[in-house]
Structures are given as C-alpha cells and as structure tokens.
Design a protein around this motif. Structure first.
Motif, PDB file in Angstrom:
ATOM      1  N   LYS A 195      35.366  34.473  49.879  1.00 45.06           N
ATOM      2  CA  LYS A 195      34.570  35.700  49.896  1.00 45.06           C
ATOM      3  C   LYS A 195      33.476  35.711  48.839  1.00 45.06           C
ATOM      4  CE  LYS A 195      37.815  38.898  52.020  1.00 45.06           C
ATOM      5  NZ  LYS A 195      38.658  40.083  51.825  1.00 45.06           N
ATOM      6  N   ILE A 196      33.709  35.032  47.722  1.00 40.80           N
ATOM      7  CA  ILE A 196      32.662  35.026  46.698  1.00 40.80           C
ATOM      8  C   ILE A 196      31.989  33.659  46.547  1.00 40.80           C
ATOM      9  CG2 ILE A 196      33.587  36.995  45.439  1.00 40.80           C
ATOM     10  CD1 ILE A 196      34.607  35.084  43.309  1.00 40.80           C
ATOM     11  N   GLY A 197      32.174  32.808  47.568  1.00 39.78           N
ATOM     12  CA  GLY A 197      31.433  31.552  47.622  1.00 39.78           C
ATOM     13  C   GLY A 197      31.990  30.408  46.811  1.00 39.78           C
TER      14      GLY A 197
ATOM     15  N   ALA B  76      30.420  39.237  46.614  1.00 37.38           N
ATOM     16  CA  ALA B  76      30.501  38.870  48.030  1.00 37.38           C
ATOM     17  C   ALA B  76      29.227  39.279  48.769  1.00 37.38           C
ATOM     18  CB  ALA B  76      31.724  39.517  48.670  1.00 37.38           C
ATOM     19  N   ALA B  77      28.699  40.449  48.449  1.00 39.87           N
ATOM     20  CA  ALA B  77      27.466  40.912  49.090  1.00 39.87           C
ATOM     21  C   ALA B  77      26.295  40.020  48.709  1.00 39.87           C
ATOM     22  CB  ALA B  77      27.188  42.359  48.700  1.00 39.87           C
ATOM     23  N   TYR B  78      26.233  39.625  47.439  1.00 39.73           N
ATOM     24  CA  TYR B  78      25.156  38.740  47.006  1.00 39.73           C
ATOM     25  C   TYR B  78      25.268  37.370  47.664  1.00 39.73           C
ATOM     26  CZ  TYR B  78      23.513  41.898  43.277  1.00 39.73           C
ATOM     27  OH  TYR B  78      22.997  42.948  42.568  1.00 39.73           O
ATOM     28  N   LYS B  79      26.500  36.924  47.896  1.00 35.51           N
ATOM     29  CA  LYS B  79      26.722  35.628  48.546  1.00 35.51           C
ATOM     30  C   LYS B  79      26.183  35.634  49.966  1.00 35.51           C
ATOM     31  CE  LYS B  79      30.339  33.109  50.757  1.00 35.51           C
ATOM     32  NZ  LYS B  79      30.371  33.796  52.015  1.00 35.51           N
ATOM     33  N   SER B  80      26.458  36.685  50.685  1.00 34.33           N
ATOM     34  CA  SER B  80      26.002  36.770  52.084  1.00 34.33           C
ATOM     35  C   SER B  80      24.986  37.892  52.211  1.00 34.33           C
ATOM     36  CB  SER B  80      27.197  37.014  53.001  1.00 34.33           C
ATOM     37  OG  SER B  80      27.857  38.195  52.619  1.00 34.33           O
TER      38      SER B  80
ATOM     39  N   ASN C 281      34.838  46.279  42.380  1.00 32.82           N
ATOM     40  CA  ASN C 281      33.422  46.514  42.677  1.00 32.82           C
ATOM     41  C   ASN C 281      32.580  45.286  42.346  1.00 32.82           C
ATOM     42  OD1 ASN C 281      33.932  49.102  43.566  1.00 32.82           O
ATOM     43  ND2 ASN C 281      33.353  50.081  41.653  1.00 32.82           N
ATOM     44  N   MET C 282      32.919  44.599  41.256  1.00 39.93           N
ATOM     45  CA  MET C 282      32.224  43.359  40.905  1.00 39.93           C
ATOM     46  C   MET C 282      32.438  42.306  41.995  1.00 39.93           C
ATOM     47  SD  MET C 282      33.112  42.980  36.868  1.00 39.93           S
ATOM     48  CE  MET C 282      32.352  43.961  35.599  1.00 39.93           C
ATOM     49  N   CYS C 283      33.665  42.242  42.520  1.00 38.52           N
ATOM     50  CA  CYS C 283      33.979  41.289  43.591  1.00 38.52           C
ATOM     51  C   CYS C 283      33.170  41.610  44.851  1.00 38.52           C
ATOM     52  CB  CYS C 283      35.472  41.319  43.920  1.00 38.52           C
ATOM     53  SG  CYS C 283      36.539  40.725  42.604  1.00 38.52           S
ATOM     54  N   ALA C 284      33.119  42.887  45.201  1.00 36.22           N
ATOM     55  CA  ALA C 284      32.372  43.299  46.391  1.00 36.22           C
ATOM     56  C   ALA C 284      30.891  42.971  46.230  1.00 36.22           C
ATOM     57  CB  ALA C 284      32.568  44.793  46.641  1.00 36.22           C
TER      58      ALA C 284
ATOM     59  N   VAL D  46      43.746  43.039  40.483  1.00 40.20           N
ATOM     60  CA  VAL D  46      42.436  42.977  41.135  1.00 40.20           C
ATOM     61  C   VAL D  46      42.558  42.390  42.535  1.00 40.20           C
ATOM     62  CG1 VAL D  46      40.122  41.969  41.036  1.00 40.20           C
ATOM     63  CG2 VAL D  46      41.202  42.845  38.945  1.00 40.20           C
ATOM     64  N   LYS D  47      43.331  41.324  42.668  1.00 41.42           N
ATOM     65  CA  LYS D  47      43.508  40.706  43.988  1.00 41.42           C
ATOM     66  C   LYS D  47      44.172  41.681  44.957  1.00 41.42           C
ATOM     67  CE  LYS D  47      43.677  35.860  42.580  1.00 41.42           C
ATOM     68  NZ  LYS D  47      44.515  34.655  42.459  1.00 41.42           N
TER      69      LYS D  47
END
Length: 152
Positions: A22-24, A88-92, A82-85, A12-13
């Motif tokens: 990236k994910i806070g 990250a989108a929810y974080k910022s 996709n979960m990571c993205a 995944v990494k």
C-alpha cells in the motif's frame, strides 16, 4: 530526552491496515522497512501530541494506563494511520478521471482539528510568571535619536 512512543506498530497496523504494498514497499527485499517507517512516524506523532498539549504522559501515567494513556494512544495511532493513508495516496497519485475536469489535491492534514479537540482536556496552558512582569516591544519605521527625532 527520549520519547516514549504512545502507540505500537501493531496498533497502527490494526487501525490502518497498512501493508508494504500500500505504501510502495517490496516486502521480499525490504521485510523490516514498513516497521521502521511506522516506528519513526509513531515518534513523530508522539512529538506532535506533546507539542500540542504541552503535557506529555509521565512514566506513572504510562504505567497506570488510565484514561489519558488511552486517549494519547488512540490519537497517536490515528495520526500515524493518517500518515499511512497519505503515503498510499502519494504512491498512487493518479487522481485524473476520464471526462472529469475538476481539479483536486490530496488532503495532507495528518493532525486535523477534530483529533486535536480530543486532546483539549489534557492541554497545559502556560500562564506567565508569578511576578506579573512582561516586556512589550513596539517597533516603528525609521531610526530615532534619543529625543525621538527621526534621523533615518
């Protein structure tokens, strides 16, 4: 039943380039938290694949590491990426732009149709039983007595 994960945290990494920041997450105070989250998401992705295909990897297929293994590994890695993205989108989530009056939402599809189609060759379809016996229930409005006269 224990799920055997279809990919690793490192898979995944490699594909997502996700980091604590990236994910806070704070790497200094929570050094293991990213790997814990990814491990949980990998099991969730594995369950999604199993549910969609109804054809999980057997221990023999996992050990042999042939085509099905690599397809499942790749799809699981991409679902988690996709979960990571999304995380990250929810974080910022600042999606507002100056002088831009359009409204948009962050896409939240982690297991899109294009990825599902890659698994279609491995789907196991159930075909009913060998007796050819089925039950059909038809419900109507109201309550009827034994002579089918409406009583309610």
């Amino acid at each position: 039943m224990t799920l055997t994960p279809y990919c690793t945290v490192e898979d995944v990494k490699d594909i997502s380039r996700v980091t604590h920041k990236k994910i806070g997450l704070d790497k200094a105070t929570q050094p293991e938290k990213l790997d814990e989250i990814l491990s949980k998401w990998i099991l969730e992705a594995t369950a999604l694949i199993n549910d969609y295909t109804n054809n999980p990897l057997t221990s023999e297929e996992y050990t042999a590491q042939e085509t099905k293994y690599y397809v499942y590994r790749n799809v699981a890695s991409r679902i988690v990426a996709n979960m990571c993205a999304l995380a990250a989108a929810y974080k910022s989530h600042s999606v507002v732009k100056i002088n831009d009056w359009t409204i948009g939402t962050i896409p939240s599809e982690i297991f899109p149709l294009k990825i599902k189609q890659e698994l279609d060759n491995y789907k196991s379809e159930s075909t009913g039983n060998s007796l050819g016996f089925g039950i059909l229930t038809v419900k109507g409005r109201g309550i009827f007595n034994e002579n089918r006269d409406k009583i309610g």
